[in-house]
Scaffold this motif. Structure first.
Motif, mmCIF file in Angstrom:
data_model
loop_
_atom_site.group_PDB
_atom_site.id
_atom_site.type_symbol
_atom_site.label_atom_id
_atom_site.label_comp_id
_atom_site.label_asym_id
_atom_site.label_seq_id
_atom_site.Cartn_x
_atom_site.Cartn_y
_atom_site.Cartn_z
ATOM 1 N N LYS A 1 0.819 -1.220 0.000
ATOM 2 C CA LYS A 1 0.000 0.000 0.000
ATOM 3 C C LYS A 1 0.851 1.267 0.000
ATOM 4 O O LYS A 1 0.307 2.364 -0.011
ATOM 5 N N GLY A 2 2.161 1.108 0.023
ATOM 6 C CA GLY A 2 3.052 2.256 -0.010
ATOM 7 C C GLY A 2 3.142 3.018 1.294
ATOM 8 O O GLY A 2 3.554 4.174 1.314
ATOM 9 N N LEU A 3 2.777 2.371 2.395
ATOM 10 C CA LEU A 3 2.791 3.044 3.695
ATOM 11 C C LEU A 3 4.142 2.967 4.387
ATOM 12 O O LEU A 3 4.438 3.795 5.248
ATOM 13 N N LEU A 4 4.935 1.975 4.031
ATOM 14 C CA LEU A 4 6.298 1.880 4.543
ATOM 15 C C LEU A 4 7.105 0.957 3.663
ATOM 16 O O LEU A 4 6.568 0.217 2.862
ATOM 17 N N THR A 5 8.414 1.038 3.836
ATOM 18 C CA THR A 5 9.302 0.122 3.122
ATOM 19 C C THR A 5 9.962 -0.794 4.142
ATOM 20 O O THR A 5 9.993 -0.483 5.342
ATOM 21 N N LYS A 6 10.487 -1.896 3.663
ATOM 22 C CA LYS A 6 11.197 -2.796 4.571
ATOM 23 C C LYS A 6 12.405 -2.101 5.176
ATOM 24 O O LYS A 6 12.725 -2.315 6.346
ATOM 25 N N ASP A 7 13.063 -1.243 4.396
ATOM 26 C CA ASP A 7 14.219 -0.512 4.932
ATOM 27 C C ASP A 7 13.814 0.402 6.082
ATOM 28 O O ASP A 7 14.520 0.507 7.084
ATOM 29 N N GLU A 8 12.647 1.065 5.958
ATOM 30 C CA GLU A 8 12.157 1.917 7.046
ATOM 31 C C GLU A 8 11.858 1.076 8.282
ATOM 32 O O GLU A 8 12.188 1.461 9.410
ATOM 33 N N LEU A 9 11.240 -0.062 8.067
ATOM 34 C CA LEU A 9 10.906 -0.946 9.181
ATOM 35 C C LEU A 9 12.166 -1.460 9.864
ATOM 36 O O LEU A 9 12.269 -1.445 11.092
ATOM 37 N N ILE A 10 13.129 -1.895 9.082
ATOM 38 C CA ILE A 10 14.379 -2.412 9.642
ATOM 39 C C ILE A 10 15.117 -1.310 10.399
ATOM 40 O O ILE A 10 15.636 -1.535 11.488
ATOM 41 N N GLY A 11 15.118 -0.093 9.846
ATOM 42 C CA GLY A 11 15.746 1.024 10.540
ATOM 43 C C GLY A 11 15.087 1.284 11.883
ATOM 44 O O GLY A 11 15.765 1.493 12.899
ATOM 45 N N SER A 12 13.770 1.253 11.909
ATOM 46 C CA SER A 12 13.038 1.445 13.157
ATOM 47 C C SER A 12 13.337 0.320 14.150
ATOM 48 O O SER A 12 13.495 0.559 15.351
ATOM 49 N N MET A 13 13.420 -0.906 13.650
ATOM 50 C CA MET A 13 13.747 -2.043 14.516
ATOM 51 C C MET A 13 15.112 -1.858 15.156
ATOM 52 O O MET A 13 15.287 -2.094 16.350
ATOM 53 N N HIS A 14 16.087 -1.418 14.370
ATOM 54 C CA HIS A 14 17.436 -1.230 14.893
ATOM 55 C C HIS A 14 17.472 -0.100 15.918
ATOM 56 O O HIS A 14 18.174 -0.196 16.927
ATOM 57 N N GLU A 15 16.702 0.976 15.671
ATOM 58 C CA GLU A 15 16.636 2.070 16.634
ATOM 59 C C GLU A 15 16.036 1.598 17.955
ATOM 60 O O GLU A 15 16.569 1.901 19.032
ATOM 61 N N LEU A 16 14.931 0.864 17.873
ATOM 62 C CA LEU A 16 14.304 0.341 19.088
ATOM 63 C C LEU A 16 15.217 -0.631 19.815
ATOM 64 O O LEU A 16 15.316 -0.614 21.047
ATOM 65 N N ASP A 17 15.896 -1.475 19.063
ATOM 66 C CA ASP A 17 16.815 -2.438 19.663
ATOM 67 C C ASP A 17 17.940 -1.718 20.399
ATOM 68 O O ASP A 17 18.286 -2.082 21.524
ATOM 69 N N GLU B 1 17.855 1.324 21.641
ATOM 70 C CA GLU B 1 17.292 1.987 22.814
ATOM 71 C C GLU B 1 17.058 0.995 23.953
ATOM 72 O O GLU B 1 17.398 1.261 25.110
ATOM 73 N N LEU B 2 16.487 -0.162 23.613
ATOM 74 C CA LEU B 2 16.255 -1.180 24.640
ATOM 75 C C LEU B 2 17.570 -1.707 25.208
ATOM 76 O O LEU B 2 17.695 -1.933 26.409
ATOM 77 N N HIS B 3 18.550 -1.910 24.343
ATOM 78 C CA HIS B 3 19.856 -2.371 24.796
ATOM 79 C C HIS B 3 20.471 -1.361 25.762
ATOM 80 O O HIS B 3 21.026 -1.728 26.798
ATOM 81 N N HIS B 4 20.346 -0.080 25.442
ATOM 82 C CA HIS B 4 20.868 0.976 26.305
ATOM 83 C C HIS B 4 20.172 0.944 27.667
ATOM 84 O O HIS B 4 20.822 1.037 28.711
ATOM 85 N N ARG B 5 18.856 0.790 27.665
ATOM 86 C CA ARG B 5 18.108 0.721 28.931
ATOM 87 C C ARG B 5 18.507 -0.499 29.749
ATOM 88 O O ARG B 5 18.632 -0.420 30.972
ATOM 89 N N ILE B 6 18.685 -1.626 29.076
ATOM 90 C CA ILE B 6 19.092 -2.850 29.781
ATOM 91 C C ILE B 6 20.460 -2.655 30.413
ATOM 92 O O ILE B 6 20.689 -3.049 31.560
ATOM 93 N N GLN B 7 21.371 -2.031 29.694
ATOM 94 C CA GLN B 7 22.708 -1.780 30.240
ATOM 95 C C GLN B 7 22.641 -0.863 31.444
ATOM 96 O O GLN B 7 23.405 -1.035 32.394
ATOM 97 N N GLN B 8 21.745 0.111 31.426
ATOM 98 C CA GLN B 8 21.604 1.010 32.561
ATOM 99 C C GLN B 8 21.120 0.256 33.791
ATOM 100 O O GLN B 8 21.533 0.552 34.904
ATOM 101 N N ILE B 9 20.260 -0.709 33.600
ATOM 102 C CA ILE B 9 19.696 -1.471 34.724
ATOM 103 C C ILE B 9 20.637 -2.575 35.178
ATOM 104 O O ILE B 9 20.919 -2.714 36.364
ATOM 105 N N ALA B 10 21.129 -3.357 34.235
ATOM 106 C CA ALA B 10 21.891 -4.563 34.575
ATOM 107 C C ALA B 10 23.392 -4.373 34.524
ATOM 108 O O ALA B 10 24.130 -5.234 34.975
ATOM 109 N N GLY B 11 23.854 -3.279 33.960
ATOM 110 C CA GLY B 11 25.286 -3.085 33.806
ATOM 111 C C GLY B 11 25.752 -3.659 32.488
ATOM 112 O O GLY B 11 25.023 -4.380 31.802
#
Length: 77
Positions: free
Chosen positions: A34-50, A52-62
């Motif tokens: 439908k032209g609402l997103l591309t796989k590259d946009e989705l993958i980029g968003s996945m990497h950004e979220l990953d 961010e979550l990795h950074h938060r985990i490191q803050q909590i667990a070291g």
């Protein structure tokens, strides 16, 4: 008997994982068609979220050794 229940639960989880992967794949295909997103946009968003979550985990667990998962859409080389 307990081992059988654990194995059955693992099989159920595997089936749920498969169904979720199938649903997500279909959703991405439809959004892309439908032209609402591309796989590259989705993958980029996945990497950004990953990251961010990795950074938060490191803050909590070291700091720890962490290997981000490979996405089924585009394996890392």
């Amino acid at each position: 008997m307990k081992d059988v229940k654990v194995i059955a639960k693992l099989a159920d989880l595997q089936e749920v994982g498969y169904q979720n992967a199938l649903l997500l794949h279909a959703l991405v295909e439809l959004l892309e068609a439908k032209g609402l997103l591309t796989k590259d946009e989705l993958i980029g968003s996945m990497h950004e979220l990953d990251a961010e979550l990795h950074h938060r985990i490191q803050q909590i667990a070291g700091p720890a050794t962490y290997e981000p998962p490979v996405t089924p859409l585009q394996p890392r080389s």
